[in-house]
Enzyme design. Structure first.
Site, mmCIF file in Angstrom:
data_model
loop_
_atom_site.group_PDB
_atom_site.id
_atom_site.type_symbol
_atom_site.label_atom_id
_atom_site.label_comp_id
_atom_site.label_asym_id
_atom_site.label_seq_id
_atom_site.Cartn_x
_atom_site.Cartn_y
_atom_site.Cartn_z
ATOM 1 N N LYS A 14 0.820 -1.210 0.000
ATOM 2 C CA LYS A 14 0.000 0.000 0.000
ATOM 3 C C LYS A 14 0.860 1.268 0.000
ATOM 4 C CE LYS A 14 -3.978 -2.207 2.202
ATOM 5 N NZ LYS A 14 -5.103 -1.998 3.138
ATOM 6 N N PHE B 213 -15.926 2.876 6.504
ATOM 7 C CA PHE B 213 -14.536 3.214 6.218
ATOM 8 C C PHE B 213 -14.223 3.277 4.719
ATOM 9 C CE2 PHE B 213 -14.628 -1.430 7.011
ATOM 10 C CZ PHE B 213 -14.077 -1.906 5.824
ATOM 11 N N ARG C 280 -1.423 -14.359 4.746
ATOM 12 C CA ARG C 280 -2.209 -13.702 5.792
ATOM 13 C C ARG C 280 -1.497 -13.783 7.150
ATOM 14 N NH1 ARG C 280 -6.792 -11.846 4.328
ATOM 15 N NH2 ARG C 280 -7.887 -12.000 6.303
ATOM 16 N N THR D 269 -5.513 -7.230 10.471
ATOM 17 C CA THR D 269 -5.826 -6.013 9.716
ATOM 18 C C THR D 269 -5.468 -4.758 10.502
ATOM 19 O OG1 THR D 269 -7.658 -7.196 8.689
ATOM 20 C CG2 THR D 269 -7.699 -4.805 8.506
ATOM 21 N N ARG E 32 2.464 -6.081 9.407
ATOM 22 C CA ARG E 32 1.677 -4.949 9.915
ATOM 23 C C ARG E 32 2.160 -4.507 11.289
ATOM 24 N NH1 ARG E 32 -3.816 -7.492 7.408
ATOM 25 N NH2 ARG E 32 -3.966 -6.201 5.535
ATOM 26 N N HIS F 199 -2.127 -5.513 1.545
ATOM 27 C CA HIS F 199 -3.400 -6.216 1.370
ATOM 28 C C HIS F 199 -3.069 -7.622 0.888
ATOM 29 C CE1 HIS F 199 -7.362 -7.386 -0.106
ATOM 30 N NE2 HIS F 199 -6.717 -7.836 -1.171
HETATM 31 P P1 CMP Z 1 -7.407 -4.674 3.335
HETATM 32 O O1 CMP Z 1 -6.922 -6.041 3.626
HETATM 33 O O2 CMP Z 1 -6.744 -3.936 2.222
HETATM 34 O O3 CMP Z 1 -8.984 -4.731 3.060
HETATM 35 C C1 CMP Z 1 -9.845 -3.654 3.296
HETATM 36 C C2 CMP Z 1 -9.174 -2.532 4.043
HETATM 37 O O4 CMP Z 1 -10.041 -1.605 4.681
HETATM 38 C C3 CMP Z 1 -8.363 -3.116 5.178
HETATM 39 O O5 CMP Z 1 -7.246 -3.801 4.669
HETATM 40 C C4 CMP Z 1 -8.070 -1.865 6.020
HETATM 41 O O6 CMP Z 1 -6.921 -1.169 5.552
HETATM 42 C C5 CMP Z 1 -9.288 -0.987 5.731
HETATM 43 N N1 CMP Z 1 -10.151 -0.837 6.916
HETATM 44 C C6 CMP Z 1 -10.405 0.319 7.568
HETATM 45 N N2 CMP Z 1 -11.230 0.115 8.597
HETATM 46 C C7 CMP Z 1 -11.533 -1.218 8.608
HETATM 47 C C8 CMP Z 1 -12.344 -2.047 9.442
HETATM 48 N N3 CMP Z 1 -13.028 -1.560 10.488
HETATM 49 N N4 CMP Z 1 -12.421 -3.365 9.160
HETATM 50 C C9 CMP Z 1 -11.760 -3.885 8.097
HETATM 51 N N5 CMP Z 1 -10.976 -3.131 7.268
HETATM 52 C C10 CMP Z 1 -10.852 -1.823 7.526
#
Ligand code: CMP
Length: 145
Positions: A11, A59, A87, A93, A104, A117
């Site tokens: 990202k 979001f 993962r 996340t 992360r 991601h």
């Molecule tokens: P990613 O795996 O790229 O998929 C969706 C993205 O939304 C996630 O990573 C986060 O960067 C972003 N995001 C922001 N808020 C949330 C949330 N509450 N739950 C899940 N993803 C979120």
């Protein structure tokens, strides 16, 4: 275990912070090999379609703003059990919940700027890879040691 392919994004925060090499090293150390890779600036339309499943979430706008705030690296990673392995290496996340040593935990600043991601299932890996890569852009890897 089967050799799988998964889709991965470095990202904008990974590029902005200058940790591309360190993030790629984590994948390589886990046995995940890039078999396709490109740096792009996502358009809003591309990001919105890619993350379409989250369209109704609170979001969504922040996610699209962030994912279009600078260039990203798109890649296909290949390896044994690649989808789950990716993962595991990425971590939770929300970096606040990510395990020690994960990407992360090591590099992410927030749930939006969470560095990487990765596809969450075999079905989505297929869809996400096909969204960004033509079959001809994915190399055949020589797995000989
Ligand atoms: P990613 O795996 O790229 O998929 C969706 C993205 O939304 C996630 O990573 C986060 O960067 C972003 N995001 C922001 N808020 C949330 C949330 N509450 N739950 C899940 N993803 C979120």
């Amino acid at each position: 275990m089967a050799i799988e392919r998964t889709f991965s994004i470095l990202k904008p925060d990974a590029l902005q912070s200058g940790v591309i090499g360190k993030v790629l090293a984590k994948f390589e150390e886990a046995g995940l090999k890039p078999v396709a890779m490109k740096m792009v600036q996502l358009s809003r339309a591309e990001a919105e379609e890619f993350y379409g499943i989250h369209r109704e979430r609170g979001f969504f706008k922040a996610l699209i703003d962030f994912m279009t705030s600078g260039p990203v690296i798109l890649q296909v990673l290949e390896g044994e059990n690649a989808i789950a392995k990716n993962r595991e290496v990425m971590g939770a996340t929300n970096p606040a919940n990510a395990a020690e040593g994960t990407i992360r935990r090591s590099f992410a600043k927030s749930i939006d700027a969470n560095t990487v991601h990765g596809s969450d299932s075999a079905e989505n890996a297929k869809i996400e890879i096909a969204y960004f890569f033509a079959g001809t852009e994915i190399v055949k890897y020589n797995w000989a040691k």
